[in-house]
Design a protein around this motif. Sequence first.
Motif, short mmCIF file in Angstrom:
data_model
loop_
_atom_site.label_atom_id
_atom_site.label_comp_id
_atom_site.label_asym_id
_atom_site.label_seq_id
_atom_site.Cartn_x
_atom_site.Cartn_y
_atom_site.Cartn_z
N TYR A 83 46.30 103.58 90.92
CA TYR A 83 45.14 103.33 89.75
C TYR A 83 44.19 104.90 89.15
CZ TYR A 83 39.75 102.74 90.12
OH TYR A 83 38.16 102.40 89.70
N ARG A 84 44.04 105.00 88.52
CA ARG A 84 43.69 105.51 87.40
C ARG A 84 42.12 105.13 86.89
NH1 ARG A 84 46.61 109.23 82.99
NH2 ARG A 84 44.91 110.43 83.05
N GLU A 85 40.49 106.30 87.90
CA GLU A 85 39.66 105.56 87.27
C GLU A 85 39.23 106.01 86.15
OE1 GLU A 85 37.25 104.50 90.30
OE2 GLU A 85 35.86 106.03 89.88
N THR A 86 39.15 105.48 85.01
CA THR A 86 39.08 106.23 84.12
C THR A 86 37.41 105.37 83.27
OG1 THR A 86 39.59 103.82 82.71
CG2 THR A 86 41.45 105.91 83.03
N GLY A 87 36.92 104.39 84.05
CA GLY A 87 35.79 103.88 83.78
C GLY A 87 36.14 102.85 82.28
N VAL A 88 35.35 101.74 82.27
CA VAL A 88 35.24 100.96 81.36
C VAL A 88 33.90 100.57 80.60
CG1 VAL A 88 35.66 98.45 81.11
CG2 VAL A 88 37.40 99.26 82.94
N VAL A 89 34.15 100.45 79.74
CA VAL A 89 33.17 100.63 78.59
C VAL A 89 33.52 99.40 78.12
CG1 VAL A 89 33.78 101.71 76.07
CG2 VAL A 89 31.94 101.19 76.41
N GLN A 90 32.25 98.10 77.85
CA GLN A 90 32.49 96.61 76.94
C GLN A 90 30.65 96.49 76.10
OE1 GLN A 90 33.48 93.71 79.94
NE2 GLN A 90 32.28 95.19 82.20
N ILE A 91 31.26 96.26 75.04
CA ILE A 91 31.07 96.28 73.74
C ILE A 91 30.29 94.87 73.53
CG2 ILE A 91 30.62 97.65 71.79
CD1 ILE A 91 32.39 99.56 72.33
N GLY A 92 29.56 94.72 72.94
CA GLY A 92 28.95 93.25 71.63
C GLY A 92 27.52 92.92 71.45
N ALA A 93 26.83 92.68 70.76
CA ALA A 93 25.91 91.47 71.10
C ALA A 93 24.59 91.84 72.41
CB ALA A 93 25.74 90.80 69.94
N ARG A 94 23.99 92.46 72.15
CA ARG A 94 22.85 92.93 73.48
C ARG A 94 23.32 91.71 74.27
NH1 ARG A 94 19.85 95.93 76.05
NH2 ARG A 94 20.49 97.75 74.51
N ASP A 95 22.79 89.78 73.52
CA ASP A 95 22.59 88.92 74.14
C ASP A 95 23.60 88.05 73.94
OD1 ASP A 95 22.74 88.56 71.26
OD2 ASP A 95 21.32 87.00 71.64
N GLY A 96 25.13 88.39 73.94
CA GLY A 96 26.28 87.76 74.26
C GLY A 96 26.79 87.63 75.36
N MET A 97 27.79 86.92 75.42
CA MET A 97 28.32 86.70 76.95
C MET A 97 28.54 87.98 77.66
SD MET A 97 31.59 84.46 76.94
CE MET A 97 32.70 85.04 77.96
N VAL A 98 29.35 89.42 77.37
CA VAL A 98 29.79 90.11 77.88
C VAL A 98 28.91 91.37 78.43
CG1 VAL A 98 31.18 92.16 77.96
CG2 VAL A 98 32.16 89.94 76.96
N VAL A 99 27.70 91.42 77.86
CA VAL A 99 26.80 92.79 77.33
C VAL A 99 25.92 92.02 78.68
CG1 VAL A 99 24.80 93.95 76.67
CG2 VAL A 99 26.96 94.04 75.82
N SER A 100 25.33 90.75 78.25
CA SER A 100 24.47 90.59 79.17
C SER A 100 25.08 89.97 80.36
CB SER A 100 23.37 89.30 79.04
OG SER A 100 24.96 88.32 78.41
N GLY A 101 26.48 89.66 80.48
CA GLY A 101 26.69 89.54 81.81
C GLY A 101 27.46 90.52 82.37
#
Length: 370
Positions: A83-101
């Motif tokens: 395991y390597r702790e790189t962090g994860v960034v998730q990007i999209g519209a603020r009200d999209g499924m990914v960022v709001s989820g």
Amino acid sequence: MTYDCIVLGVGGAGSAALYHLARRGANVVGIDRFAPGHDRGSSHGRTRMIRLAYFEHPDYVPLLRRARELWLELEKEKGAPLYRETGVVQIGARDGMVVSGVLEAARRHGLDVEEIERGGLPGLAWPESMTAVFERQAGLLSVEECVRAHAALAQAHGAELRIGEAVVGWSADGDGVEVQTESARLRAQRLVVTPGAWAADLLGDLGVPFRVLRKAQFWFATEVEQHTVDGGLPCFYFELDDGHFYGFPKIDELGLKLAQHSGGTEVDDPFTADRGIDAQEQARVVAFLAAHLPGASTTPTHHEVCFYTMTPDEHFIVDRHPRHPQVALAAGLSGHGFKFASVLGEVLCDLTLDGATRHPIGFLCLSRFD
Ligand SMILES: Cc1cc2nc3c(=O)[nH]c(=O)nc-3n(C[C@H](O)[C@H](O)[C@H](O)COP(=O)(O)OP(=O)(O)OC[C@H]3O[C@@H](n4cnc5c(N)ncnc54)[C@H](O)[C@@H]3O)c2cc1C
């Protein structure tokens, strides 16, 4: 010979089940057509992302917490980095499924997620209209090494492995099971079925319309220091108007790894599926690369084909067989299951040896499709 348990399929989930069963002292055998860490199913391509603030459904978070813990324990027992702790960034519209989820899962479960300003990750570009949320306690798993570690440690705890042997069928009678391979008939008290892309063959009686999608992963050379983990690039996932794309920082000579999560071509048989480059698929990934990771080469250094096994609602099935309680299964991991493999192994072991598990898997039950 009669075993306590047979594990059918020693891939991501099956190798973990084999490990937990052997660790608890069961007399267990794992059967697979291919050697652990092979590239014919769904658990290959060097890396898999693991993140906890889960936009797909917040109910996955308790399982993810335990999965992460178990991966770290496995790494320690194996004595090799997984395991390597790189962090994860998730990007999209603020009200999209990914960022709001992501924000909703983080809020409900008290997870640490922060917003990142545009320009905050020098190797990665995104439009002003989008929001980026960063989870530090997230990163990547070395996928083949994880499968091999589970299988090898299972053997060290006493499990038997039958590799290079295809299962042609299984049946349950009384409270036992019988598994027919190309060359043998094996009996056990319990069975674990973890078939990956071959779910329709081995779990056809469930009546779930599993769909197998062909997915390509591409690697691209880069000399940009900010495209490396040490240069500050985390794993990344984008929700865009033309689909979901994701990738990994450069960790080795192949460079950045990128793929499209959405879409995919349905295949009838993973054995005969075309493993060549699909020019349109490559063009979509290259367009994503050019827009969001400036400076990298747009000619792939390498590509690999892999399979998603989709359920109708894209959530896993983790349960006991409705007519044969001596059979436990994890199937239809729907393109996001590897990060869970460690905890699924523990769950399958609980279901097999105890008939129940303390882990919250109710939302993954089969009866939701009734
Ligand atoms: C390109 C790609 C990227 C992905 N990215 C991520 C990610 O970043 N994070 C994440 O969490 N998940 C990700 N996933 C999903 C994840 O990798 C899969 O959900 C997971 O690996 C599936 O594990 P499995 O145990 O179900 O299948 P597998 O690991 O394929 O195992 C099934 C095993 O069963 C064996 N088998 C089947 N039938 C028989 C038979 N009849 N006889 C003998 N053996 C048999 C097969 O040989 C195989 O070894 C990705 C998947 C792909 C394809």
